[in-house]
Design a protein around this motif. Structure first.
Motif, short mmCIF file in Angstrom:
data_model
loop_
_atom_site.label_atom_id
_atom_site.label_comp_id
_atom_site.label_asym_id
_atom_site.label_seq_id
_atom_site.Cartn_x
_atom_site.Cartn_y
_atom_site.Cartn_z
N TYR A 242 -14.88 97.57 -83.20
CA TYR A 242 -14.36 98.56 -82.15
C TYR A 242 -13.31 99.38 -83.02
N ASN A 249 -7.63 97.27 -74.71
CA ASN A 249 -7.45 96.26 -73.53
C ASN A 249 -6.84 95.13 -73.89
N ASN A 252 -2.95 96.01 -73.28
CA ASN A 252 -2.73 96.41 -72.01
C ASN A 252 -2.86 94.89 -70.91
N SER A 253 -3.68 94.27 -71.33
CA SER A 253 -3.95 92.85 -70.49
C SER A 253 -2.76 92.02 -70.46
N GLU A 269 -6.21 102.15 -65.81
CA GLU A 269 -7.32 102.75 -66.33
C GLU A 269 -7.56 102.64 -67.77
N ALA A 270 -7.10 101.70 -68.37
CA ALA A 270 -6.87 101.30 -69.88
C ALA A 270 -8.46 101.39 -70.42
N ASP A 271 -9.25 100.63 -69.73
CA ASP A 271 -10.70 100.49 -70.20
C ASP A 271 -11.46 101.90 -70.34
N LYS A 272 -11.19 102.79 -69.75
CA LYS A 272 -11.73 104.24 -69.88
C LYS A 272 -11.29 104.85 -71.27
N SER A 274 -10.56 102.94 -74.04
CA SER A 274 -10.58 101.56 -74.95
C SER A 274 -11.65 101.75 -76.03
N GLU A 276 -14.10 99.86 -76.66
CA GLU A 276 -15.26 99.51 -76.44
C GLU A 276 -15.70 100.88 -75.63
N THR A 277 -15.29 101.59 -75.03
CA THR A 277 -15.66 102.88 -74.31
C THR A 277 -15.90 103.90 -75.38
N SER A 330 -6.51 109.59 -68.66
CA SER A 330 -7.64 108.58 -68.96
C SER A 330 -8.83 109.39 -69.09
#
Length: 605
Positions: A242, A249, A252-253, A269-272, A274, A276-277, A330
């Motif tokens: 990644y 993530n 942020n977690s 909205e961190a995963d948007k 990230s 991974e995205t 995001s």
């Protein structure tokens, strides 16, 4: 006698009279400062008045490698830009990856010292030891990616390049020096210093090898260190898969991901945005630096929306945060476009994003009049983000020119410098000290202003078990250790990410086998401590004091509003005094005569 690792020569270029000369690398300095950051800083300390205007011809720029550059040591492809930085008058050493560093060694030089100022735009073509001054008027004003391509076409398509963009030409306080189009030496405005010298870039090509002092011992150390990195879950797993964006993530977690100019530290909205995205939507391929088994770099493309068809390097973790959560945005495509623009203009992405965030808060709170902005500046607006970066890079109006000076000067202009999330006028990176205590001490004491890569406590506080991120005890010792280790590591030409697996003893073994200089882990760390104190002395002479070792008022006084670290503030005083004591400094942050004598720095005191 220098037996290996080094080429043994420094190229000194006087831009004023367009002359060059070679000089021998000093063996005593190589032993005391290794190379790269350490050796280059020693040159600055000896030859540049700490009080000099950073943009005056009397300031110098050093492009430096370390003894492991050009060898097969893992991740040994770093190059350093060392000067006095105009953003905050600190000693600047900006580190970049890629292939420029090893190629510089193959031209026969360990470093280049740039002096004076050219009367008109110029670039250097260094081909197998031959140096040419070439006219760059046709390149002045062009973007970094354009300049990179044109300089290669005019010299050699397989050459390595260094260039500045319009930001450096116009002497933005947050301008970068760029390598190979998208590899950035950022922070402290080093690109502005190069621009002040009318130097558009350097192109290099060589075919010399780099020898090592003990071939068998070196190969054994290389095999051992590569195996350690192959077994490390960060170096062999998260980073290759990644990139640095794997941290989005994770940070942020734990509620330590600064949001909307650090008014909060948790972004729903961190995963948007990230890693991974980014991998799923934009990744074209990984990109590794020279001799790197990690390959954390990203080559990406935007495949939909208004920026469809744009492509480039990154974004890394820091730009994803700076253009994302820090601005309340995001929209991954807009963030990626903002990152591409920073590379093209030659802007520091951390500082650029944080400056836009500061502008958004100034605007929303009414401190910046609507008439001062060419468009509304509101958190969460991706169009405002992208257009602000364009304005910053082009500096065609007062708005763009002001943003190009960074968030501190922007806040100061509107009489609210406290809204600049900076230390020593340099914007802090993507970790909120209220939720990760040690990184706050690193920000406060870093010799170039707020910085994470001068002593990456995140590795100990977040990515490794056993050290509670919310306690203060032990953080002073960890910070000092990591700062010393990183100073020596940088000087060797090795990437910081190797320290996810490698320890000081491993790095010392590589260094010893390459150079023939006897060095164990204790000596390696002592060299790092010597470099850190040398940098500190320069800053003190430049005018900085212990009062500058602090954090933004928001971090010290305003609790995090939501998320896993809700209610936390940073109490810097619980760590700072102990840190000074461990360093052998007085309460005023000045190194004692005794500590300087121990480190052999009496001549610089």
């Amino acid at each position: 006698m220098i037996d290996g690792g080094y080429q043994g020569k420094i190229l000194r270029v006087n831009l004023t009279d367009r002359t060059v000369k070679e000089e021998a690398l000093r063996e005593d300095w190589a032993k005391r400062y290794i190379g790269g950051r350490g050796y280059g800083t020693r040159i600055i300390c000896d030859e540049v008045d700490p009080k000099v205007d950073p943009l005056a011809p009397e300031n110098k720029v050093i492009i430096a490698t370390g003894p492991l550059d050009g060898t097969t040591a893992p991740s040994s492809g770093r190059v350093m830009v060392i000067t006095k930085g105009p953003l905050n008058n600190t000693i600047a050493c900006s580190n970049a990856g890629g292939y420029f560093g090893p190629m510089l060694k193959r031209t026969g030089y360990d470093m280049i010292v740039l002096e004076g100022k050219s009367a008109e735009p110029v670039y250097l073509w260094i081909n197998k030891g031959k140096v040419e001054f070439r006219d760059a008027k046709h390149l002045w004003g062009k973007l970094v990616n354009e300049t990179d391509q044109l300089m290669r076409q005019e010299t050699h398509l397989e050459a390595e390049t260094m260039a500045i963009g319009p930001a450096g030409e116009k002497m933005s306080m947050i301008a970068n020096v760029m390598f190979n189009g998208h590899r950035a030496s950022g922070r402290t405005g080093v690109g502005a210093v190069v621009g002040s010298k009318n130097l558009k870039g350097i192109v290099i090509r060589g075919n010399l090898g780099v020898t090592v002092a003990d071939h068998d011992k070196f190969l054994e150390a290389v095999r051992a260190t590569r195996e350690i990195l192959a077994q490390n879950p960060v170096a062999s797993g998260g980073l290759p898969l990644y990139g640095t964006a794997v941290l989005v993530n994770i940070i942020n977690s734990i509620g330590s991901f600064p949001v909307r100019n650090a008014q909060d530290a948790y972004f729903p909205e961190a995963d948007k945005i990230s890693g991974e995205t980014l991998r799923a939507q934009n990744l074209v391929r990984n990109e590794g630096c020279c001799d790197c088994p990690i390959a954390c770099g990203r080559i990406t493309a935007i495949t939909e929306g208004k920026y469809k068809g744009e492509h480039g390097g990154g974004p890394e973790y820091e730009p994803l945060w700076a253009f994302g959560a820090m601005c309340g945005i995001s929209d991954l495509n807009a963030i990626t476009m903002a990152n591409y623009l920073c590379d093209r203009y030659g802007l520091d992405a951390i500082s650029a994003g944080s400056t836009v965030a500061c502008a958004m808060e100034l605007y929303e709170k009414g401190y910046m009049a609507a008439k001062d902005a060419p468009f509304p500046l509101r958190f969460g607006d991706p169009d405002a983000l992208v257009e602000s970066i364009r304005a910053m890079g082009e500096q065609k109006d007062a708005f763009g020119k002001l943003l190009a000076q960074g968030s501190y000067r922007l806040g100061e202009h509107y009489e609210h410098p406290e809204l600049s999330m900076s230390v020593k006028k340099q914007e802090f990176p993507a970790y909120d000290p209220r939720g990760i205590k040690g990184i706050g001490l690193e920000y406060a004491t870093s010799n170039r202003g707020a910085c994470h890569v001068r002593g990456y406590t995140i590795a100990a506080e977040v990515l490794s078990p056993g050290l509670d991120r919310l306690v203060y005890e032990g953080k002073a010792a960890v910070t000092k250790f990591l700062q010393d280790l990183t100073a020596a590591l940088d000087s060797s030409g090795t990437c910081l990410f190797t320290t996810f697996g490698l320890q000081a003893k491993d790095l010392a073994q590589l260094y010893s086998a390459a150079t023939g200089f006897e060095c164990d882990d204790k000596e390696f760390l002592k060299i790092g401590e010597r470099i850190w104190n040398m940098e500190k002395l320069f800053n003190l002479k430049s005018g900085l004091t212990g009062k500058d070792d602090t954090l933004p008022p928001r971090i010290l006084n305003e609790p995090i509003a939501s998320g896993p670290s809700k209610g936390e503030v940073e109490d810097l005083d619980k760590m700072l005094g102990e840190y000074y004591s461990l360093r052998g400094w007085g309460a005023d942050s000045v190194p004692t005569k005794e500590r300087l004598k121990e480190l052999g720095l009496e001549d610089l005191s």
